[in-house]
Design a protein around this motif. Sequence first.
Motif, PDB file in Angstrom:
ATOM      1  N   ILE A 316       3.832   0.697 -12.197  1.00 54.25           N
ATOM      2  CA  ILE A 316       4.911   1.433 -11.523  1.00 54.25           C
ATOM      3  C   ILE A 316       4.311   2.660 -10.825  1.00 54.25           C
ATOM      4  CG2 ILE A 316       6.941   2.890 -11.914  1.00 54.25           C
ATOM      5  CD1 ILE A 316       7.755   0.851 -14.126  1.00 54.25           C
ATOM      6  N   VAL A 317       3.492   3.417 -11.569  1.00 52.52           N
ATOM      7  CA  VAL A 317       2.922   4.660 -11.027  1.00 52.52           C
ATOM      8  C   VAL A 317       1.976   4.363  -9.853  1.00 52.52           C
ATOM      9  CG1 VAL A 317       1.444   6.652 -11.529  1.00 52.52           C
ATOM     10  CG2 VAL A 317       3.148   5.917 -13.214  1.00 52.52           C
ATOM     11  N   ALA A 318       1.045   3.410 -10.035  1.00 57.56           N
ATOM     12  CA  ALA A 318       0.049   3.142  -8.980  1.00 57.56           C
ATOM     13  C   ALA A 318       0.694   2.636  -7.682  1.00 57.56           C
ATOM     14  CB  ALA A 318      -1.016   2.176  -9.494  1.00 57.56           C
ATOM     15  N   PRO A 319       1.590   1.628  -7.721  1.00 54.48           N
ATOM     16  CA  PRO A 319       2.222   1.210  -6.457  1.00 54.48           C
ATOM     17  C   PRO A 319       3.089   2.305  -5.825  1.00 54.48           C
ATOM     18  CG  PRO A 319       2.467  -0.504  -8.121  1.00 54.48           C
ATOM     19  CD  PRO A 319       1.948   0.715  -8.827  1.00 54.48           C
ATOM     20  N   ALA A 320       3.728   3.145  -6.653  1.00 56.56           N
ATOM     21  CA  ALA A 320       4.543   4.236  -6.102  1.00 56.56           C
ATOM     22  C   ALA A 320       3.666   5.177  -5.270  1.00 56.56           C
ATOM     23  CB  ALA A 320       5.232   4.997  -7.226  1.00 56.56           C
ATOM     24  N   GLU A 321       2.508   5.548  -5.824  1.00 55.50           N
ATOM     25  CA  GLU A 321       1.603   6.450  -5.101  1.00 55.50           C
ATOM     26  C   GLU A 321       0.998   5.737  -3.885  1.00 55.50           C
ATOM     27  OE1 GLU A 321      -1.143   8.554  -7.616  1.00 55.50           O
ATOM     28  OE2 GLU A 321       0.402   9.055  -9.073  1.00 55.50           O
ATOM     29  N   ALA A 322       0.728   4.428  -4.041  1.00 54.67           N
ATOM     30  CA  ALA A 322       0.179   3.660  -2.909  1.00 54.67           C
ATOM     31  C   ALA A 322       1.173   3.602  -1.764  1.00 54.67           C
ATOM     32  CB  ALA A 322      -0.174   2.246  -3.370  1.00 54.67           C
ATOM     33  N   SER A 323       2.446   3.413  -2.079  1.00 52.75           N
ATOM     34  CA  SER A 323       3.445   3.295  -1.011  1.00 52.75           C
ATOM     35  C   SER A 323       3.533   4.602  -0.212  1.00 52.75           C
ATOM     36  CB  SER A 323       4.796   2.875  -1.598  1.00 52.75           C
ATOM     37  OG  SER A 323       5.726   3.883  -1.594  1.00 52.75           O
ATOM     38  N   SER A 324       3.327   5.733  -0.894  1.00 52.35           N
ATOM     39  CA  SER A 324       3.303   7.028  -0.178  1.00 52.35           C
ATOM     40  C   SER A 324       2.016   7.183   0.623  1.00 52.35           C
ATOM     41  CB  SER A 324       3.417   8.182  -1.184  1.00 52.35           C
ATOM     42  OG  SER A 324       4.626   8.104  -1.888  1.00 52.35           O
ATOM     43  N   ASN A 325       0.873   6.901  -0.023  1.00 50.89           N
ATOM     44  CA  ASN A 325      -0.421   7.102   0.636  1.00 50.89           C
ATOM     45  C   ASN A 325      -0.617   6.189   1.846  1.00 50.89           C
ATOM     46  OD1 ASN A 325      -1.692   9.213  -0.769  1.00 50.89           O
ATOM     47  ND2 ASN A 325      -2.246   7.865  -2.459  1.00 50.89           N
ATOM     48  N   LEU A 326      -0.093   4.965   1.770  1.00 50.44           N
ATOM     49  CA  LEU A 326      -0.351   4.002   2.838  1.00 50.44           C
ATOM     50  C   LEU A 326       0.663   4.095   3.980  1.00 50.44           C
ATOM     51  CD1 LEU A 326      -2.378   3.033   0.746  1.00 50.44           C
ATOM     52  CD2 LEU A 326      -1.804   0.693   1.361  1.00 50.44           C
ATOM     53  N   ALA A 327       1.623   5.037   3.851  1.00 51.85           N
ATOM     54  CA  ALA A 327       2.596   5.235   4.937  1.00 51.85           C
ATOM     55  C   ALA A 327       1.912   5.765   6.196  1.00 51.85           C
ATOM     56  CB  ALA A 327       3.677   6.213   4.478  1.00 51.85           C
ATOM     57  N   ARG A 328       0.718   6.372   6.040  1.00 48.02           N
ATOM     58  CA  ARG A 328       0.029   6.976   7.192  1.00 48.02           C
ATOM     59  C   ARG A 328      -0.548   5.937   8.156  1.00 48.02           C
ATOM     60  NH1 ARG A 328      -4.611   9.599   3.457  1.00 48.02           N
ATOM     61  NH2 ARG A 328      -2.750   9.833   2.201  1.00 48.02           N
ATOM     62  N   TYR A 329      -0.677   4.684   7.716  1.00 46.42           N
ATOM     63  CA  TYR A 329      -1.285   3.653   8.576  1.00 46.42           C
ATOM     64  C   TYR A 329      -0.201   3.005   9.425  1.00 46.42           C
ATOM     65  CZ  TYR A 329      -4.947   4.650   5.277  1.00 46.42           C
ATOM     66  OH  TYR A 329      -5.862   5.316   4.505  1.00 46.42           O
ATOM     67  N   ASP A 330      -0.147   3.449  10.691  1.00 49.19           N
ATOM     68  CA  ASP A 330       0.975   3.059  11.547  1.00 49.19           C
ATOM     69  C   ASP A 330       0.547   2.572  12.923  1.00 49.19           C
ATOM     70  OD1 ASP A 330       0.088   5.431  12.644  1.00 49.19           O
ATOM     71  OD2 ASP A 330       1.832   6.603  12.027  1.00 49.19           O
ATOM     72  N   GLY A 331      -0.772   2.555  13.206  1.00 49.71           N
ATOM     73  CA  GLY A 331      -1.243   2.079  14.509  1.00 49.71           C
ATOM     74  C   GLY A 331      -1.208   3.112  15.605  1.00 49.71           C
ATOM     75  N   VAL A 332      -0.856   4.360  15.279  1.00 47.72           N
ATOM     76  CA  VAL A 332      -0.718   5.378  16.337  1.00 47.72           C
ATOM     77  C   VAL A 332      -2.063   5.999  16.701  1.00 47.72           C
ATOM     78  CG1 VAL A 332       0.335   7.594  16.956  1.00 47.72           C
ATOM     79  CG2 VAL A 332       1.682   5.862  15.757  1.00 47.72           C
ATOM     80  N   ARG A 333      -2.803   6.505  15.695  1.00 43.56           N
ATOM     81  CA  ARG A 333      -3.994   7.300  16.032  1.00 43.56           C
ATOM     82  C   ARG A 333      -5.314   6.556  15.896  1.00 43.56           C
ATOM     83  NH1 ARG A 333      -0.563  11.154  12.689  1.00 43.56           N
ATOM     84  NH2 ARG A 333      -0.678   9.208  11.567  1.00 43.56           N
ATOM     85  N   TYR A 334      -5.398   5.596  14.982  1.00 39.94           N
ATOM     86  CA  TYR A 334      -6.680   4.917  14.751  1.00 39.94           C
ATOM     87  C   TYR A 334      -6.408   3.562  14.112  1.00 39.94           C
ATOM     88  CZ  TYR A 334      -5.635   7.106  10.253  1.00 39.94           C
ATOM     89  OH  TYR A 334      -4.998   7.529   9.112  1.00 39.94           O
ATOM     90  N   GLY A 335      -7.435   2.708  14.101  1.00 38.34           N
ATOM     91  CA  GLY A 335      -7.297   1.402  13.476  1.00 38.34           C
ATOM     92  C   GLY A 335      -6.533   0.420  14.349  1.00 38.34           C
ATOM     93  N   LEU A 336      -6.000  -0.596  13.706  1.00 36.44           N
ATOM     94  CA  LEU A 336      -5.286  -1.665  14.398  1.00 36.44           C
ATOM     95  C   LEU A 336      -3.999  -1.150  15.055  1.00 36.44           C
ATOM     96  CD1 LEU A 336      -5.054  -4.891  14.691  1.00 36.44           C
ATOM     97  CD2 LEU A 336      -3.562  -4.746  12.700  1.00 36.44           C
TER      98      LEU A 336
END
Length: 493
Positions: A316-336
Motif C-alpha cells: 500500500i505504502v510503496a505504490p502510493a508513493e510511486a503514484s505521486s513520484n511518477l506523476a512527473r512523467y508526462d512527455g512535456v520536458r524530456y523522455g517519450l
Amino acid sequence: MSELTSLTIAEARARLQAKEFSALELTEAYISAIEAANDKINAYVTVTPDKAREMAKASDERIAAGKAGALEGIPLGIKDLFATRDVHTQACSHILDGFQPKYESTVTGNLWDDGAVMLGKLNMDEFAMGSSNETSHYGNVINPWRETGSNRQIVPGGSSGGSAAAVAAHLCAGATATDTGGSIRQPAAFTGTVGIKPTYGRCSRWGIVAFASSLDQAGPIARDVRDAAILLKSMASTDAKDTTSVDLPVPDYEAAIGQSLKGLRIGIPKEYRVDGMPEEIEALWQKGIAWLKDAGAEIVDISLPHTKYALPAYYIVAPAEASSNLARYDGVRYGLRVDGKDIVDMYEKTRAEGFGKEVKRRIMIGTYVLSAGYYDAYYLRAQKVRTLIKRDFEQVFDAGVDAILTPATPSSAFGIADETLAADPVAMYLNDIFTVTVNMAGLPGLSVPAGLDRKGLPLGLQLIGKPFEEETLFRTAHAIEQAAGKFTPEKWW
C-alpha cells in the motif's frame, strides 16, 4: 573469465597499488568480458567503453603520482536508476527514452571521486518495480547460474537483477543497486553475491530516480563481504541536497571484518517460519545458526509480532508513493512524447505507451489507496502498521539483541516467464516476504550466500541490524561466509 576479472575488489586494489598491472589493463579485461557475454546475459543496457578507458587512464596517472583514491582504477557497473552525467539514465523505462541527465547522482559522484571507473549502466526492473527483472523495457536479465544438468534460463531476481548478474558473471568488479523492498538482497541471494541495504539515510538519494521515497535506499552488490564493505564506505556520505541524508561520519566498514563474534546476541524471529517454506530454507537457517554459535555468538529466540502485516502494508505504502513520484512523467520536458489532440490527450497517450504493465498496476493501486474515500482505510492504516513493525524491532534491540538472522528469500531463483508467477502478481510479491520489514523500519539488512539448494542454485541468509550499525552486519556476515565458502556459477556464457 580472465584472471583479471576474477579478482575481488580488495585483490585488484592491492595489485594495482603494487603496479602488477594497470587500471587500463583491468578495464580492458572487463570490456572484453562484457562484449563476449552481454548478448547472452543482458546485464548492461548501455556500455561506456570510451568513458571507461578515459577514467582508467586518469587512475593510472593518479596511482603513478601516489594520489590513489580508495577505489582507484576499480571498474564498476551502475544500476540504470542512478543519474550519470551525459549517459543513458532511463530506469529501464520507455517513458524516459533518450534521457541523459546533465548532473551526477551523489552516490556515483562519490565513487568517481574515489577513483572508480564506469563500465556502463545495468539492467533492472522498470522504475525498480519487480522481483525478477522481467519488467524492464530492455528485456529480462539471465541469471549466470543454471540448475544442475539443465539449460533452463532462470531470473536473477529484481529489481537490481542486472547489478547482481553482472557481479556474479564477473562483468564488473562490483555494482551499485537500490533496495525499496528487497531489491538488493533478493537478487544477491539468487546469484550467490553479497548485497547490503544500509540504514535509511546512510546513502544520499539525490540523483536516484525515485520509486517510493520513504523506502528507497542505495547500496552495493559485490562478490564477497569485504568488497561490499569497501564499496559502501565510498557510496555513503552526508548530503545537503537530500534532506533524509543523516549527518553521521561514515565508519571504516572494512575494519569490522574478521572481528570476533564473542558477546554478540543474534535474534531468531519465530514469525519468519512461514507456511509452505521449503525444508531447504529451514535447513539453511539452522546451519547459519550453528555457524554463528560456533563463531562465539549467543543465539536467542525473539518475536516480531507484526511481521505478517508487513507485506500488505508495504504494497500500500510503496505504490502510493510511486503514484505521486511518477506523476512527473508526462512527455512535456524530456523522455517519450506521444502527440495527442490536446495536452491532456498527449499526457494520457504518453503515459499509456511509456509505462509497462507492472508500473501501471502499481500506479493504479497507489492512486486508489490515496483517493478520498480510501485514504484512511488503506494508506493511513498501513502507515500505522509500519510504526508497529518499527516498534517490534526497537523492542528486540532494546532487549540486548545485536542483529537478527533470517532467510533472505523463500526459495532459490525461479524460471523466466514462470506461468504461476506471471498469472498471479501476489505470488510474485511474496518473494519480498523476508525483506520488506527492513525497509518499513528503515534498518540495515544484508544478504550473504550460505549454500546451494538441491538444484545447485545459490541460497542466501539475511542479517538485520540496528540503525547505522552496518559494521555488526559485515562482521557477522563474514563469519557466515568463512563457514559457507564462496559460490561461483559454472561458465556457459
